[in-house]
Design a protein around this motif. Sequence first.
Motif, mmCIF file in Angstrom:
data_model
loop_
_atom_site.group_PDB
_atom_site.id
_atom_site.type_symbol
_atom_site.label_atom_id
_atom_site.label_comp_id
_atom_site.label_asym_id
_atom_site.label_seq_id
_atom_site.Cartn_x
_atom_site.Cartn_y
_atom_site.Cartn_z
ATOM 1 N N SER A 254 0.840 -1.208 0.000
ATOM 2 C CA SER A 254 0.000 0.000 0.000
ATOM 3 C C SER A 254 0.870 1.250 0.000
ATOM 4 O O SER A 254 0.619 2.198 -0.760
ATOM 5 N N ALA A 255 1.890 1.263 0.848
ATOM 6 C CA ALA A 255 2.807 2.405 0.871
ATOM 7 C C ALA A 255 3.486 2.555 -0.478
ATOM 8 O O ALA A 255 3.582 3.656 -1.037
ATOM 9 N N GLN A 256 3.950 1.437 -1.028
ATOM 10 C CA GLN A 256 4.621 1.457 -2.321
ATOM 11 C C GLN A 256 3.717 2.009 -3.408
ATOM 12 O O GLN A 256 4.163 2.784 -4.268
ATOM 13 N N GLY A 257 2.443 1.638 -3.368
ATOM 14 C CA GLY A 257 1.509 2.130 -4.379
ATOM 15 C C GLY A 257 1.420 3.641 -4.396
ATOM 16 O O GLY A 257 1.392 4.271 -5.460
ATOM 17 N N HIS A 258 1.385 4.249 -3.220
ATOM 18 C CA HIS A 258 1.295 5.712 -3.162
ATOM 19 C C HIS A 258 2.620 6.362 -3.540
ATOM 20 O O HIS A 258 2.635 7.428 -4.175
ATOM 21 N N TYR A 259 3.724 5.736 -3.172
ATOM 22 C CA TYR A 259 5.019 6.262 -3.613
ATOM 23 C C TYR A 259 5.111 6.225 -5.143
ATOM 24 O O TYR A 259 5.621 7.165 -5.774
#
Length: 377
Positions: A254-259
């Motif tokens: 999820s964090a990676q998706g926003h990054y």
Amino acid sequence: MSVRRWWWVAALGLAVTGCRTTGSAARDGQGTPPKQELQFDPVTVTADLELDKLNDEELFAGGTSAFAANDFKQAARYFGRLADFHPDSRHRRAALYNAGLSHQRLKEWEEAEHRFSELADPEKGQGDALDAAFRVAESRYHLERYDEAVKLLGTIAAREDLPVNRRLEAQVQQGVCQLEAGRGEEAEKTLRKSLATYEALADKDEVDDYFPAQAHFFVGEIYRLHYEGVKLDPAKGSDKLAEDLNYKAELLLSAQGHYLRSIRVGNGYWATAAGAQIGALYENLYEHMVNSPAPAELNAEEAQVYRQELRKKIRVLITKSINIYERTLETAERIGSQSAFVDRTRASLEKMKALLLADAEGEPAPDPAAADGEPHS
């Protein structure tokens, strides 16, 4: 950009706490005057004798020249003298703004806030008054007075008379301050609201790409913090460990998706920062897994199998991290970006390469094609 956007000053103070004079002789038989003592109240004198003779035009010119030479302390003397001792000067507002901005350059946040506050008008201000309000919020952020910054930025973000770019800027900065204040849920709502405003724009060129990229980055930061909050504890048993590991991996994605969304906006600074954070997530998960002991209920043979399987997953994480770090550095070189994120990425890349090399000496490396999948979004 006007020169007023660049400079600062504060008056040089000379403190005098008191003064006393004493007569030279006591009364004697010859009529010598008696000893006299005069006592004055304490007084503080503010002065800069070198600048005292300069008028406001000369002070403004001197400050301008000093700032252009990156001599911020010297510029501060000139602009501060003008702001404090020439209240009717046509240069006073510019001197105040320049004083605040130069204090920021020197990371003197209290002084910067003091200067900008005299100009700031978050409710109705335009031009210098609006810019100064943003600068006040920035100074309060660095002073860790987050709630005060949130309130000020919320006032600006709610103004319908401002262009969408300025309202979006205020909203994104408000979300960042909420996150720093430990109000993660509020921060996420604020940042997602700003992104919804951006996505709804027919012409996205109305908005500086810095702000939506920053908003995506900090939503990623919110999920990274959630990720870091999940602890892997083998003592709780293999089932619970597997559950926590899966949840941690979901938060990572999820964090990676926003990054990744931050990268796709196209702002060079935040693209580099986001790439560095993605790589760091994989590196962090690697460290958690490699340092985690086997679940206590496994016997020696089962623990060996567990370690072998874990090692394969760890090598995949190392390879992913290397690939992401390399792409991040390629992007930074292409756009000429220099930041702490770039330096950290370069150091982390060398660390991960060394780990992969050390591991490869123990057993054959996994198929790069299998390890180098595109990150999930």
